[in-house]
Structures are given as C-alpha cells and as structure tokens.
Design an enzyme around this catalytic site. Structure first.
Site, PDB file in Angstrom:
ATOM      1  N   ASP A  37       0.783  -1.265  -0.115  1.00  0.00           N
ATOM      2  CA  ASP A  37       0.082   0.024   0.076  1.00  0.00           C
ATOM      3  C   ASP A  37       0.763   1.160  -0.080  1.00  0.00           C
ATOM      4  O   ASP A  37       1.318   1.776  -1.008  1.00  0.00           O
ATOM      5  CB  ASP A  37      -1.120  -0.177   1.081  1.00  0.00           C
ATOM      6  CG  ASP A  37      -2.008  -0.983   1.183  1.00  0.00           C
ATOM      7  OD1 ASP A  37      -1.761  -1.830   0.244  1.00  0.00           O
ATOM      8  OD2 ASP A  37      -3.274  -1.074   1.675  1.00  0.00           O
ATOM      9  N   GLU A  61      -4.363  -6.785  12.959  1.00  0.00           N
ATOM     10  CA  GLU A  61      -3.697  -6.544  11.670  1.00  0.00           C
ATOM     11  C   GLU A  61      -2.337  -6.119  11.785  1.00  0.00           C
ATOM     12  O   GLU A  61      -1.403  -6.755  10.805  1.00  0.00           O
ATOM     13  CB  GLU A  61      -4.465  -5.542  10.953  1.00  0.00           C
ATOM     14  CG  GLU A  61      -4.074  -5.255   9.548  1.00  0.00           C
ATOM     15  CD  GLU A  61      -5.016  -4.135   9.022  1.00  0.00           C
ATOM     16  OE1 GLU A  61      -5.055  -3.850   7.707  1.00  0.00           O
ATOM     17  OE2 GLU A  61      -5.704  -3.170   9.825  1.00  0.00           O
TER      18      GLU A  61
END
Length: 831
Positions: A567, A801
């Site tokens: 990302d 996460e």
C-alpha cells in the site's frame, strides 16, 4: 478557360470528335453521368467503404480486446463442476462458511439456504441487535477457540455483561451432506452481574432458490421444513431451552418472524425493522418486564422497488441467564440416522471431537513438547481455529474493467472457497493474503490448501489475470466502499500462492493423486506466470514494475502502490515507466523456481523457468539493478525526490469576502527539490526482500549489512518485531494525506516477520560468515514475536492486523484471523 478545362477534363479541351458531337455531350443528352465523374464516384465509394471497413475492424478489435477481460481461461477447470457438492465432497459440504456473521452456516453451493444466529440483550431502552461482525459493536472478545475445519467448532463471544459459547457438530450420512447440530450456551459475564434477559434469534433464509415451510405452535416456531436443489428435503428443529447442564428451563417467551428480504445482505435490517417492545416477559413469581421482539414485519425503505430474493423464518426465544438452546438440521436422505444429535449425544460427540483435535494439534505442531505453557498452547489453537473458522464460500462475480472498456463489466460468475483476513473488516478473499493463509493451513490439512489454490486459479481469465480482491455478491459489496469494488485488469498482487506450492511440493508421500492435481493446475499456472512476465515487466531485462500506482502527485505524500500489497510503503515519489520494483523482482524469482519444479515433476519443458530463476537469483545482476551503494541497501529505482512534504495550500481571498466563508485549506504535497532517476531511500521491508525470499548467497557481503540493519534499534529492530520502515526513513510514521495515517510506514506486520524468521532459520543452517549472527537473530526475533502476540491476545482477546513498533499494542482491524496466525508456525518452527 483554364479553370473550365480543369473542371471538365481533357476531352472537352480536345473539342468535338467526328460527327459533330463529342461522346461526353451525347452522354449528357442521354442523362448519363460523365465517365470521369463516375470514376471519381466509384473511387470515393471505395474509400468510404475502406474507411467503414477499417472503422468496423477497429471497433471489432477494441470490442474483442475488451471482451478478453471477461473471457474465461480456455483450459479445463482444475475443479470440475460439482466437486464442492454433497456427493463429491460430503464432509466439506456444510460449514461455518459465513465468516462475516458471528455464528452461521451454509453449504458449498451457489444460492443455498443459510442459517444464522442473532442475539439481543434485554437491558437497554434501545434494541442493540448483534448479527454481522462489526468493530463498532465493541465486543470485548470473540473468536473460535477450537475448529478442525471439517467436523466441529467451538467459539466464545464476550458481549458486555454476557458471554456466549457457540458450538456445532456435523454428522455425515445420506446424499446431501448429512446432519448438523448447534448448541448456544449463554451466561453472565461475571458472577456478580445482575440476572438479565437475553433473546436468542435463530434463523434460516433462502437466497433465491429453495422453499421453506414454518411449523408454529402458539407463538413458538417449532421447526422448519424445506427443500433446495442440492439439499433435497430437510428439517430444522428449534429445541426447547434448558439450563447449562441440560435440565428443563422453567420459563421462556417465544416470538417468530416470517418475512421477505431483498437479499441476504438486508437480513439485519429486516429484523431490526420488525422489532417492538410491546411484549411482556412474565416468569412465575418474578416481575413483569417489557422486552424487544420481532413483531409485524415493516417493509424497508425503497423495498417495493426490489423484488424479494430471500424468504426469512426466525425463531426468537427470550429467557433469563444462564441458559442453553440447541438447534438440529436433519437431511431427508439420511435414512439410517442413529438418533437426533442433541443433549447427551451432542455432548459426547463434542467431547470426542475436542480430544481428537488436541491430539492432532500436538502431532502437527509439537508445542507441548517444545515447552509452551497450556495457556500458550490454547492461544495457538485459537489462532489456527480462527483461520479455519474464517474460511468462507462465496459465489458470484466481480465487477471489472480494462483499458479497452468504456464501462465496467461483470466478470464470469463462479465460486471461491478461501480464508478471509478479518471477519469484521475484510470478510472476503484477497489474493496475496491467501498465500500466507495457506502456509499455515497446508500444515494442518494439505488437501484443503490444494482445493483453495484451485479455486483461486479457476477464477483466471484468458489473459492470465486473477482479480486481486474478490467481491462477489451483495453481502460482500455491502462491506466495501464503492470506490474499491471495481477491479482493473492491469492490477497484479504478489503471487504468494507460489509460496504454498513450494511447501506442498516438499510434502512427503506424494503419489498419483497429487501428480494429477499438478497436471490440472499447470496450464493455468503457466498462463499466470506469463501474465506477470508480460504485464508487469520493467524497463530493463529481468526487472519488474508494479502497474496501478496512484497517479495523483498533488494529494499523496507518496503515491500508493496498492497492487504490491504494501500500500503506502514509500516508492519513487513520481510514478513513471522507469521504475524498477525490488519486491516484485524477488517474487518472480520465487515463482520461476516453483514453475521449474512443477514442470520437471510433470515432464514438461522447464529450461525457460530454470533460466529465469538463475538470472533473477544471480547476486551480481541483482546488485547491478537494485543495490544502492550510497544508501548501503537494496532499493527500488525510479524518478524520485526525498524533499517532499505536506503543507496547507494558500487560499485566495476575494475582495470583501468574509473569512468564515473561505474554504478550508487542503493539505497538499510540495516538492522542494525536483525528482531525478535514482534509488529510493526507504529502508524497510522492501529492502529486505532478497533476504526474505532467500535469494542471497550465504557468503554475500550484503547479507551481513542486512542483518545489521535488522538488529539496529535506530532502523528496523523493536522489542516486538521488525518494523516495516526504518525510524531513520524520511517517511517513517508520516501520514500520506491529511486523513490517511501511516500503514506500512513503521508498524509491525506478522507476514513479513514470518518471512524474516523463516529466512533467518534458513541462513542459520548454512555455513558462511554470517551463520552465527543469523542464529542469534533468529532466536531473539522468534522469542519477541511469540511473547508480544501472546501478551496482546491475553490482554485484548484478539489477534490484530498490525502491531505498534513503540508499544507492541495491536493496531488496525481486529480480529485479524489471517496472516497474524502465522505465529503458530513460528512457535512450531515449521518453515
């Protein structure tokens, strides 16, 4: 006259022929067109025809190119039609394949009936219904404690003041996937809590096909009979509630709902719209209390415009804590059923499955033998179970677009059996996540992993492209912002499925069945590999470049590369075709080696794959293309400036304009020094890729530098794991936009740390100048990861996460039942 001659042609200039009239004049008298004019007309018509043909051919070519994005791969599917059905795979037909709900089941078929649980604490002025997994619910904890991926599961859900234990057991038999039973036990969260009421709402709903028939006694929905294409006839019974130990309960209130829904994605809305607090709970000898229950169904806003797709039948039981309710599903084709799977029989079955799971877990991972405490072993069992309980079965189509399409197109419809990263936030399939998921699941159940890989490759189109995010139906789309639904066919994702194939190829005892699987897989693997080599090629031989980077250089501090999976990890500040991406090059080295192995095992030509593997693993060529001597690290290359930042733009003020009417100044990027072609100074996970994927020779001088950077607390080392971006990096923990916090710019990610531990284990086993350094780092990093993930799980009830590099606390979405569970392999030292 000259103009007239040019206009009329040479015959007019020569004058009339013998007989006093020229042929042209005679033709004009007969009304015939001039010969030269007719020739020009034919020429013009021919040109127009050629132009029209060219235009038609161009439009056809564009149409044909545009259709390729939705044209399936021509090879036979790896999984034949019906391979997931009740006759081909009865043991996997039913399962907890609805990971986005707290507790639910469905069979592996296209549009089947589904079952689920909702609940409601009767302790507030408003009804707070729980159904789909939502971070906004703020539950103190939920997740599978035990789940074998096949026959049973046990989950604990901690709501505020209430704990639920949900359990299921499957029993094979008949031709439609057999029976299953649920047990839901509820009790106060602590012994001191005031007695309270809870409503448990059990439902079954169709999804476009099949029929349901309710059987009601007074206000109690006793059972449901139904039929569907793949289930045949079936019966669902809602048994009367009992105490925790199975004795009859003194009192309960019952309600039921028979409603239609636009689809499964609106079930929660349908139930909420039907709730009313006009009902009274009146246990003998106790106070009367109002409670919320399903009542007359109220149509949803805009529903008349939508034809109902789902028939919903719901059984609500309201009762005091503690309590237990059981539900049984019995297949009509199960002719020799030994008795219903309820009560003591269900308890016995559950106990047997728990014992079998624990034996198998220790045989597979040996955590007790390694000295882990019972609490640490329970943590590891929950991590594995949450990944198995996070398996989902989806059916539908993606929405896709290529450069040759003016508008989005529906991708071919099909199924996907896959694990999901997060039940609350990402309850769908992600291509690069799945490779990491299957590294763990392949240790537990290699056959399961082979099937999952086949499902993903069967989604491939004729070009070799697989959409990287699978958003296949209305339930999935309801959880995704609209701007992320469309998938573009130039967008890749790291080909991590090759990691799993590499592991599966090493499995002992492979025979004809496994060879047949590889043979079915190979045509699609070959096309997938070729797709990467053609569409993601870099500017020089043996270089690669991720397509699909954000092009907005005004808004983003560093334009994202979502396709890389990393990302916002810093890349070249100004995206351009000149970029060379180190991580993709290393992924392709791994893919080339695995392709060579598969081809050799099948007797297929493998020389091209071996050549590519050798070239991409050549340390000299790697250094030539990606070693930044001045930076002392491996790096991306591109059009880059380190002198970038975000600042408030100046807002122009018009004459007499009041200050309160001025628009808020945006935070925009400023470039203080023009970019130039150079290596990108961003020490972090990308810099480690030649080490992470074990491409460096054990005597490479670069290996020592990488190990030093990893252990440096000023760079990548933290007491909780390796951070994603060095603290010395200019973009460490920097926002990418005003509202876009750092993601891969410092936090600790477990998938990359797993690759790092795995690589350290590899280099610790090889003789070389850095062997002892690798041994020490391996032991220290492994211990840090295990300690922090266990500590955070014990404190929060979740795997996360990502983790803070400064405190170790969980960050991002939760529960993250995906690659953070790789901690089990780190504990087991299975690489």
């Amino acid at each position: 006259m000259a103009r007239e001659r040019r206009r009329r042609g040479p015959e007019a200039a020569r004058g009339p022929e013998k007989g006093g009239r020229g042929p042209q004049a005679a033709r004009r008298e007969r009304g015939a067109p001039p010969r030269r004019g007719r020739a020009w007309a034919w020429a013009l018509l021919a040109l127009l025809a050629l132009g029209a043909a060219g235009l038609a051919y161009g439009l056809y070519g564009r149409w044909r190119l545009g259709r390729r994005v939705v044209t399936p791969h021509p090879a036979p599917r790896v999984l034949p039609a019906g391979s997931s059905g009740p006759r081909a795979a009865p043991e996997r037909f039913w399962g907890s394949y609805r990971p986005h709900v707290y507790f639910g089941m469905r069979p592996r078929s296209a549009r089947p009936p589904v079952a689920g649980l909702m609940w409601l604490r009767q302790a507030a002025a408003e009804a707070r219904l729980r159904h789909t997994c939502e971070q906004s619910d703020g539950l103190p904890g939920y997740g599978w404690l035990l789940h074998d991926g096949l026959r049973f599961g046990a989950q604990e859900i901690r709501d505020r003041g209430l704990t639920l234990r949900t359990e299921f057991v499957k029993r094979p038999g008949g031709e439609h996937g057999g029976d299953w039973s649920w047990r839901v036990t509820a009790w106060p969260q602590s012994a001191g809590d005031q007695p309270s009421l809870v409503s448990l709402l059990f439902y079954v709903a169709t999804d476009g096909q099949g029929t349901l028939q309710p059987h009601v006694e007074n206000t109690r929905l006793v059972s449901v009979t139904g039929t569907s294409e793949e289930l045949g006839h079936f019966n669902i019974t809602f048994h009367k509630p009992t105490t925790e130990t199975g004795e009859a309960l003194g009192y309960a209130s019952y309600n039921h709902l028979d409603a239609r829904s636009p689809g499964l994605h609106r079930l929660t809305d349908v139930v909420k719209s039907s709730l009313s607090n006009r009902f009274v709970y009146a246990a003998p000898g106790g106070p009367k209390r109002r409670y919320f229950a399903v009542d007359t169904y109220q149509a949803l806003p805009g529903e008349p415009d939508q034809a109902p797709q789902s028939h919903l039948l719901l059984h609500q039981v309201t009762l005091a804590l503690p309590c237990r309710v059981e539900v049984t599903f019995e297949s009509g084709s199960f002719a020799e059923r030994p008795g219903s799977l309820v009560g003591a029989v269900l308890s016995e079955e559950l106990a047997g499955h728990v014992a079998a799971f624990e034996r198998r877990f220790e045989e597979t991972f040996s955590l007790a033998r390694k000295g882990f405490t019972p609490q640490q072993q329970s943590f590891a069992k929950a991590a594995l179970s949450n990944m198995l309980g996070g398996m989902g079965y989806f059916h539908g189509h993606s929405i896709v677009q290529s450069a040759h399409n003016q508008h989005p197109l529906p991708y071919p419809e099909g199924p996907l059996f896959t694990a999901v990263p997060s039940r609350s936030f990402f309850p769908r399939g992600f291509l690069w996540d799945e490779g990491f998921h299957q590294l763990l699941l392949a240790r537990w159940d290699p056959a399961l992993s082979r099937e999952v890989i086949a499902h993903w490759l069967d989604l491939m189109n004729v070009e070799g492209w697989i959409p990287r995010e699978q958003i296949l139906d209305d339930e999935a789309r309801a959880k995704v912002p609209p701007e992320f639904i469309l998938q573009h066919n130039e967008a890749a994702n790291p080909p991590t499925l090759f990691l799993v194939l590499q592991q599966l190829l090493r499995e002992p005892g492979q025979g004809p069945k496994e060879l047949s699987y590889l043979r079915r897989l190979f045509p699609r693997l070959r096309t997938w590999y070729e797709w990467y080599n053609t569409t993601q090629a870099g500017p020089l031989p043996y270089t690669f470049r991720w397509r699909g980077r954000d092009q907005d250089t005004d808004r983003f501090l560093n334009p994202k590369t979502l396709t890389s999976g990393l990302d916002d990890y810093p890349r070249a500040s100004h995206p351009s075709p000149a970029e060379r991406h180190l991580d993709l090059r290393c992924w392709m080295a791994l893919a080339s080696g695995v392709m060579a192995q598969v081809a050799e095992r099948l007797g297929e030509p493998a020389a091209e794959y071996r050549h590519m593997q050798q070239a991409l693993s050549d340390n000299a060529l790697l250094e030539e293309q990606h070693w930044a001597e001045q930076l002392g690290m491996f790096a991306d290359y591109g059009n880059h400036s380190q002198a970038v930042g975000l600042q408030r733009e100046k807002v122009a003020v018009g004459p007499g304009q009041p200050p309160h009417q001025l628009p808020a100044p945006r935070l925009v990027r400023v470039v203080r020094k023009p970019p130039k072609l150079q290596f990108v100074g961003a020490l972090g996970y990308v810099s480690l890729f030649p080490f992470l994927l074990q491409l460096l020779r054990p005597d490479s001088p670069r290996l020592g530098g990488i190990l030093g950077d990893m252990r440096s607390e000023e760079k990548l080392w933290s007491p909780y794991g390796l951070r994603s971006l060095a603290r010395t990096s200019p973009l460490y923990m920097k926002h990418n936009t005003e509202h876009d916090p750092p993601y891969w710019r410092g936090p600790i990610w477990i998938n990359m740390n797993y690759l790092a531990v795995r690589a350290l284990h590899h280099y610790a086993s090889l003789e070389g100048p850095y062997q002892q350094q690798a041994v020490a780092l391996y032991q220290e990093l492994r211990a840090n990861l295990i300690a922090n993930l266990y500590r955070q799980y014990a404190a929060s009830g979740y795997l996360w996460e990502q983790y803070s590099d400064s405190t170790g606390q969980g960050r991002g979405c939760y529960p993250f039942t995906g690659w953070s569970a790789l901690v089990v392999l780190v504990m087991a030292e299975e690489y």
